[in-house]
Design a protein around this motif. Sequence first.
Motif, PDB file in Angstrom:
ATOM      1  N   VAL A 126       0.823  -1.217   0.000  1.00  0.00           N
ATOM      2  CA  VAL A 126       0.000   0.000   0.000  1.00  0.00           C
ATOM      3  C   VAL A 126       0.855   1.265   0.000  1.00  0.00           C
ATOM      4  O   VAL A 126       0.459   2.284  -0.571  1.00  0.00           O
ATOM      5  CB  VAL A 126      -0.997  -0.007   1.188  1.00  0.00           C
ATOM      6  CG1 VAL A 126      -0.300   0.237   2.507  1.00  0.00           C
ATOM      7  CG2 VAL A 126      -2.121   1.000   0.968  1.00  0.00           C
ATOM      8  N   ALA A 127       2.032   1.209   0.620  1.00  0.00           N
ATOM      9  CA  ALA A 127       2.890   2.398   0.665  1.00  0.00           C
ATOM     10  C   ALA A 127       3.286   2.808  -0.753  1.00  0.00           C
ATOM     11  O   ALA A 127       3.244   3.991  -1.112  1.00  0.00           O
ATOM     12  CB  ALA A 127       4.129   2.129   1.514  1.00  0.00           C
ATOM     13  N   PHE A 128       3.636   1.826  -1.559  1.00  0.00           N
ATOM     14  CA  PHE A 128       3.979   2.115  -2.953  1.00  0.00           C
ATOM     15  C   PHE A 128       2.754   2.622  -3.710  1.00  0.00           C
ATOM     16  O   PHE A 128       2.844   3.561  -4.504  1.00  0.00           O
ATOM     17  CB  PHE A 128       4.521   0.845  -3.628  1.00  0.00           C
ATOM     18  CG  PHE A 128       4.801   1.006  -5.093  1.00  0.00           C
ATOM     19  CD1 PHE A 128       6.042   1.443  -5.532  1.00  0.00           C
ATOM     20  CD2 PHE A 128       3.822   0.731  -6.041  1.00  0.00           C
ATOM     21  CE1 PHE A 128       6.298   1.601  -6.893  1.00  0.00           C
ATOM     22  CE2 PHE A 128       4.061   0.896  -7.403  1.00  0.00           C
ATOM     23  CZ  PHE A 128       5.311   1.330  -7.831  1.00  0.00           C
ATOM     24  N   ILE A 131       3.039   2.589   6.705  1.00  0.00           N
ATOM     25  CA  ILE A 131       3.329   3.090   5.340  1.00  0.00           C
ATOM     26  C   ILE A 131       4.671   3.811   5.314  1.00  0.00           C
ATOM     27  O   ILE A 131       4.794   4.913   4.776  1.00  0.00           O
ATOM     28  CB  ILE A 131       2.180   3.946   4.752  1.00  0.00           C
ATOM     29  CG1 ILE A 131       1.788   5.106   5.657  1.00  0.00           C
ATOM     30  CG2 ILE A 131       0.976   3.121   4.386  1.00  0.00           C
ATOM     31  CD1 ILE A 131       0.914   6.173   4.917  1.00  0.00           C
ATOM     32  N   LYS A 132       5.688   3.128   5.831  1.00  0.00           N
ATOM     33  CA  LYS A 132       6.996   3.758   5.990  1.00  0.00           C
ATOM     34  C   LYS A 132       7.722   3.955   4.665  1.00  0.00           C
ATOM     35  O   LYS A 132       8.621   4.792   4.574  1.00  0.00           O
ATOM     36  CB  LYS A 132       7.860   2.920   6.931  1.00  0.00           C
ATOM     37  CG  LYS A 132       7.320   2.888   8.343  1.00  0.00           C
ATOM     38  CD  LYS A 132       8.255   2.182   9.304  1.00  0.00           C
ATOM     39  CE  LYS A 132       7.604   2.129  10.686  1.00  0.00           C
ATOM     40  NZ  LYS A 132       8.549   1.866  11.755  1.00  0.00           N
ATOM     41  N   ALA A 133       7.342   3.167   3.663  1.00  0.00           N
ATOM     42  CA  ALA A 133       7.990   3.332   2.358  1.00  0.00           C
ATOM     43  C   ALA A 133       7.399   4.499   1.582  1.00  0.00           C
ATOM     44  O   ALA A 133       7.910   4.870   0.529  1.00  0.00           O
ATOM     45  CB  ALA A 133       7.867   2.042   1.550  1.00  0.00           C
ATOM     46  N   SER A 134       6.321   5.069   2.095  1.00  0.00           N
ATOM     47  CA  SER A 134       5.711   6.239   1.458  1.00  0.00           C
ATOM     48  C   SER A 134       6.174   7.494   2.203  1.00  0.00           C
ATOM     49  O   SER A 134       5.767   7.724   3.334  1.00  0.00           O
ATOM     50  CB  SER A 134       4.181   6.117   1.540  1.00  0.00           C
ATOM     51  OG  SER A 134       3.565   7.348   1.256  1.00  0.00           O
ATOM     52  N   PRO A 135       7.039   8.293   1.573  1.00  0.00           N
ATOM     53  CA  PRO A 135       7.568   9.458   2.294  1.00  0.00           C
ATOM     54  C   PRO A 135       6.481  10.505   2.545  1.00  0.00           C
ATOM     55  O   PRO A 135       5.793  10.921   1.618  1.00  0.00           O
ATOM     56  CB  PRO A 135       8.646   9.990   1.353  1.00  0.00           C
ATOM     57  CG  PRO A 135       8.284   9.469  -0.003  1.00  0.00           C
ATOM     58  CD  PRO A 135       7.583   8.166   0.209  1.00  0.00           C
TER      59      PRO A 135
END
Lengths: 590, 590
Positions: free
Chosen positions: B121-123, B258-262
Amino acid sequence: MTHYNIDERDILFNVKEFPGLAHLENTEGFEDTSEETFDLLWDQAKKFAVERLSALFAVGDREGCTLVDGKVQTPTGFDELWAQYKELGVVGITADSEYGGANLPHLFSIPVAELECGANVAFSMLPLLTRGSARLIESFGTTELKEFYLEKMYSGDWSGTMCLTEPGAGSDVGAGLTKAVPDGDAYKITGTKIFITWGDHDLTENIIHLVLARTPDAPKGSKGLSLFVVPKKIYDGDDNFVRENAVSCSNIEHKMGIKASPTCVINFDESTGWLVGQPNQGMAQMFQMMNDARLEVGLQGSAQASAAYRSALAYAQERVQGVRKDASGVHAAKIIEHPDVRRMMLRMRALSEASRAMVYSQALYTDLSHKGKNDVEKYSALCELMTPICKSYGSDQGFRVAEMAIQTYGGYGFCQEYPVEQYMRDLKIASLYEGTNGIQALDLVFRKILSNQGAYLKYWLADVAALVGKLKGTKLEGLADLVGAGAQTVAQTAKTFGGWMMSGKADAIQYRATEFQESFGHIMAGYFLLAQAGYAQDKLAGEVSTADKVFYEQKLVTANYFIRDIMVQAQASLSHYELVEFPGGDAVFV
Amino acid sequence: MTHYNIDERDILFNVKEFPGLAHLENTEGFEDTSEETFDLLWDQAKKFAVERLSALFAVGDREGCTLVDGKVQTPTGFDELWAQYKELGVVGITADSEYGGANLPHLFSIPVAELECGANVAFSMLPLLTRGSARLIESFGTTELKEFYLEKMYSGDWSGTMCLTEPGAGSDVGAGLTKAVPDGDAYKITGTKIFITWGDHDLTENIIHLVLARTPDAPKGSKGLSLFVVPKKIYDGDDNFVRENAVSCSNIEHKMGIKASPTCVINFDESTGWLVGQPNQGMAQMFQMMNDARLEVGLQGSAQASAAYRSALAYAQERVQGVRKDASGVHAAKIIEHPDVRRMMLRMRALSEASRAMVYSQALYTDLSHKGKNDVEKYSALCELMTPICKSYGSDQGFRVAEMAIQTYGGYGFCQEYPVEQYMRDLKIASLYEGTNGIQALDLVFRKILSNQGAYLKYWLADVAALVGKLKGTKLEGLADLVGAGAQTVAQTAKTFGGWMMSGKADAIQYRATEFQESFGHIMAGYFLLAQAGYAQDKLAGEVSTADKVFYEQKLVTANYFIRDIMVQAQASLSHYELVEFPGGDAVFV
């Protein structure tokens, strides 16, 4: 600056007013039960929580623990923290003074533990486990074992663990495979234990594992488990280090929360251990200790919920967003003025005060069952009945509160700049360990209600009836009638379950057990909040200070909100079990 | 190996059967609405989700994003992932083909988005935001702006952001202070925006910010906000780089999930921007885009709930713990055999299928409102009504499901070895962003129901009545009557709110809005599950394969469970509003 916002007024209300330490006058054998002693203890513990424990709350989470060359390294500052903690002298707070304990009541130890859980729950598990494992030795060990281990453990020089779970034996502890082979007056213990809290670390000289294992000719299942004490290092009677025992940590879990608390895989490889008590009594011994451990897990939920609520409250009283209109016109509004935020505040306050009232009451009942002059049987029964409820209600409703605290902060609630997201992550474990909440529900229904034909339940129903009677003719009569009806619904549902049991429908009972446990929890919470409101109503009839007046009036508001808005719905959800007994029967999962 | 367990049968049921793409025959103007085209798209998207997106699910979480010298660095492999994703050609899947879009219906784009959300979801938020911001340009920009930006954005060469929130302007967007000063045919934009998803990163050549700002003479509040397009880099008409625009990232949030989503703080410092549409129309323009964005957030909840449920199901079908008795004796049991686990499975399945049915139905209604040949007004109204419900129900109930998935795993659910704890952390944001769920509730009650005297609601009530009528005399009649009664309770509560509004009790409505929204959500979910059960009942009357027979029968089981065990309770909770209007009035928080 501390992140930890203590609900001091309500904690002290529980200790000093309702349920209140006045009841401890009916006990004999505690070292001290006076308000002065409590105050001294409280002040020290509070100072430590605010200044020390909370300073490493976020640090512990961000750094976590690491496993380097088979040794667990704890986060920066934890070694010093433990050294300071030892000085408080509270590891053995409720333990016998003969072996270094302070012999104080649970109504003293629970508020101290609340401070630890609210400030740094990951840390708090080290004393919790040490206390629990030492208590097993104290209750069942020989004089030799007690003299050898207890002072070291209660002083905090040595720590303790509980080694129950194995890869194939979680909820089904009886499936454990760890072996114990006699070797002189000791045993050789071999096996792998998982999920061992603080199973290895660098804070104490020694770690004492209390291990469930199976002797060669033991019966199958849980009836063949015996309890052993297996130290990491072996010392002689003169405190001289003899040798390392073959106990190793091969892995630590990477977890969602309580990251500063190392969760270890511990391997025993012909490690030397000594039997505690009689063979094959391991599960029974564990059960005797379980009420305390589960009460403390319920407290973890309640304490973190309260801390999360207080954080959200402080934020809501500061954060300006949108406008509100009042008699003097339109003004920029603190978000606590918005009705939807007020709803969250009321709900958080009600749930955290409710679970606190429940946990502190069980703490008192524990004291009355241990050292009471009368009604020991009643208070033992209430503790048995309440244990699964306190554990599950504190953890599940505590999680709800933490979630709502995040919601109050909006997007900031998701950020680690504020403590609430960590409270929620740390808190999740409470519904899982020390018996999942599903296991608690089975314990409640089958062991605590059906197996004794509701004998424990009747004590509680009598307490409810007495309270309802007492409040008749007062302004709280309406609320009291609702609680009385709620309790009757619990009794009725228990009867329904009894009927199902007789007609061989145990599956249907198991299927409904969790929902029953939650509803019963709300109704029991309603009873305790009503009782606190009754106390407040009495106080308001006399002279009180302005601050106390506000506090007591709010007890009435909280009880009114909780009973009408939460409890009544929980009660309604119990009423349709006849309609749908076990819809799970037709379900196919592909 | 992928962690992502796709509920393919149910997704395809929603697309091809109920609600089903057959309804798209009543539209004109889509590039294609055939099952064959959908299947091609689905196969490609599924392969990408399983092989690529899910491979970086945990990596993205553990590494997170970092800010180095003012530039955001994304986790390992994300650059390659985006390059591969671009080739799928789905950024502009629903956009006009004139500007590089694929012009396909939402009933095609939503299942593709479900795969992205379930796998990573982050991507998925990078294409989501790019699509959303491009759509603003497509809807309101000049031909020049459209020609300049859209193809680059829909191809994924450039990405987009939505810059609404400021430190003092969260739920109250109208409090924004960012300024826009005319400068030739452009503007100089100055201000700080926070919580900007994918606000800076290293995956695309350029980042196009859609920014709400205030021109010098603009009215106060939300009516004075205008929309600007502010690129990170300025190019000329021949694709030549001209200069950096003064847009910088000064911080990224450290989040629970959602850590991969800055999530960026973006500073505009006399940055060059161009007005999109008319001045002071920024909020109105945003509102027009909101239905899509909120639907996708509801989908995030639903998709991750489904993935978490399927993970827990697979675990429960494998994990052995305890024993069960059946006709052939006692056997070691898979945990799914235990009634308490079956309850969790049923509940998870019901909630995730319910929210999917709701979200996919709104996707279809969106298509019918955009390009339908008839009933356009009805479907627009239903989309308006359903938007806050889909958003809040998907996110709140999705969170419940993720929590229950953790519970199914026991202690393992708390460990990062399994995906469920990350689903829960990633999912929490969905109740917070794109308008908190409290804001959704106010939107639902005031804007979508009271402001039009229930006109939108009447369309839905008519749909319910039609379904109840259709099922009369069938085996589903009893369930249908319950849903009919549930819908009447919604209508009655809306009337109660209307009465409160007339008598100046807007606070009481605000106070009850969130609870109303949740209950309405369950009742609407009951309607959609009933409709799917009706479809299944019809199919079962004919010839079906063995696998389909099981699937359709389970639709009946799910509807029966959901309506009797979840919906009826939600309905009951609406019935006591007369009793307690606004208990928040007496509450004092100290």
